[in-house]
Design an enzyme around this catalytic site. Structure first.
Site, PDB file in Angstrom:
ATOM      1  N   HIS A 179      -7.440   5.118  -9.817  1.00 21.22           N
ATOM      2  CA  HIS A 179      -8.599   5.963  -9.503  1.00 21.22           C
ATOM      3  C   HIS A 179      -8.292   6.995  -8.417  1.00 21.22           C
ATOM      4  CE1 HIS A 179     -11.002   3.737 -12.238  1.00 21.22           C
ATOM      5  NE2 HIS A 179     -10.643   2.608 -11.676  1.00 21.22           N
ATOM      6  N   SER A 180      -7.027   7.422  -8.389  1.00 21.58           N
ATOM      7  CA  SER A 180      -6.608   8.360  -7.338  1.00 21.58           C
ATOM      8  C   SER A 180      -7.187   9.758  -7.543  1.00 21.58           C
ATOM      9  CB  SER A 180      -5.075   8.432  -7.346  1.00 21.58           C
ATOM     10  OG  SER A 180      -4.622   9.590  -6.715  1.00 21.58           O
ATOM     11  N   ASN A 181      -7.759  10.284  -6.469  1.00 15.45           N
ATOM     12  CA  ASN A 181      -8.234  11.673  -6.508  1.00 15.45           C
ATOM     13  C   ASN A 181      -7.063  12.646  -6.512  1.00 15.45           C
ATOM     14  OD1 ASN A 181     -11.087  11.012  -6.255  1.00 15.45           O
ATOM     15  ND2 ASN A 181     -10.538  10.314  -4.200  1.00 15.45           N
TER      16      ASN A 181
END
Ligand code: PLP
Length: 329
Positions: free
Chosen positions: A86-88
């Site tokens: 879920h890395s931005n």
């Protein structure tokens, strides 16, 4: 301003970047949040980097603009980077590659969610190739391996380190301080989420170069404070070198404050205080925070205000670094 700092800022102006967002981002008053925090609360502002127009915004856009420009100058045809599911950072890198017409390979620890949502969904929508590895430790070796294989196949990969938190990426936040200064009265203090350290380092270097008396509080969502502060100090050193300054002397002069008292059980795991921060910001200002980074940074700001750490006459700016894609994933 000293001639040496002026020369550094001239150098900063000359560093090329690939423009992805539109600036300045707004600075907004948070009067109802202030009111909710009591009579003694300082004036509260938010710098809305979550509202950067590109790819759902956030702090990674400012950093990627410089890093992408370097990749293009090196004639790269593929960006390769690493992160969590879920890395931005991964989402913005994949989107930036799409915008520049580059291929993108993402090395992600974890496994492919059964139902794609949030950043994981956007990564695939942007056309990036995603490779999953079992642990955080496997990411960098796999990224190197991917780059080697691409080179062997005749491609020109560019490896973007975690969070684009290189000195070059951090220049995006040195510029952001110039932007903030041009927007009017600077705050007395800034509260910002800090993890891979590039945003914090850029802010600290930018504040020093601009000669502004602003205290900065970095708030960790994951790692020990000492670790983040040390990484940020290294990046500040690198920023100074890029701008033609004496890196050691410049970095030695900077006080880097990181607070890891709001992590709770760990990265991405909400705490009572982070849940309260999300609810309070939404209910008083219609301002949405993300569950991993900005909610813990806002939890810190709220606690500092309640503890009376700021004077009523002071102005405290919450630097909103985005990430809300994950709030509704
Ligand atoms: C929304 C958000 N805020 C803050 C951070 C922390 O920024 P940095 O990695 O530059 O320390 C990140 C990335 O890790 C992020 O995605």
């Amino acid at each position: 301003m000293t001639p040496i700092y002026q020369a550094a800022l001239n150098r900063l102006d000359a560093v090329p970047s690939f423009r992805l967002g539109h600036y300045p981002t707004p600075v907004e008053e948070l009067p109802r949040l202030r009111q909710a925090l009591g009579d003694q609360a300082p004036r509260l502002l938010a710098k809305r980097d979550d509202a950067i127009s590109f790819a759902f915004g956030g702090n990674k856009v400012r950093k990627l603009e410089l890093v992408l420009s370097e990749a293009l100058a090196q004639n790269a045809d593929t960006l390769v980077t690493i992160g969590g599911v879920h890395s931005n950072h991964v989402r913005v890198t994949a989107s930036a590659a799409a915008r520049a017409g580059l291929k993108c390979v993402l090395v992600i620890n974890g496994s492919r969610p059964q139902r794609l949502s949030g950043n994981a969904l956007l990564d695939e929508l942007s056309g990036a190739e995603v490779q999953y590895v079992g642990s955080r430790e496997e990411r960098v070796p796999r990224m190197r391996e991917v780059a080697r294989q691409l080179e062997q196949a005749g491609h020109r990969p560019y490896q973007v380190p975690l969070g684009a938190s290189t000195p070059l990426g951090a220049l995006g936040y040195v510029r952001a301080v110039q932007e903030l200064a041009a927007q009017g009265h600077p705050p007395h203090a800034i509260v910002v989420a800090a993890s891979s350290g590039g945003t914090l380092a850029g802010l600290i270097a930018g504040i020093e170069l601009a000669g502004l008396p602003i205290r900065v509080f970095g708030v960790s969502p994951d790692d020990p404070a000492g670790q983040i502060a040390a990484t940020a100090a290294e990046i500040v050193h690198g920023v100074a070198l890029l701008l033609g300054l004496d890196g050691k002397e410049f970095a030695r002069g900077q006080k880097i404050v990181v607070d890891d008292g709001f992590v709770g059980e760990g990265y991405g795991i909400p705490t009572l205080a982070s849940r309260e921060a999300i609810a309070l910001a939404a209910q008083t200002e219609g301002l949405y925070l993300d569950p991993t980074y900005t909610s813990k940074a806002m939890a810190a700001l709220i606690a500092y205000v309640r503890d009376g750490r700021f004077g009523k006459e002071e102005t405290v700016l919450f630097w909103h670094t985005g990430g809300q894609v994950e709030l509704v994933a």
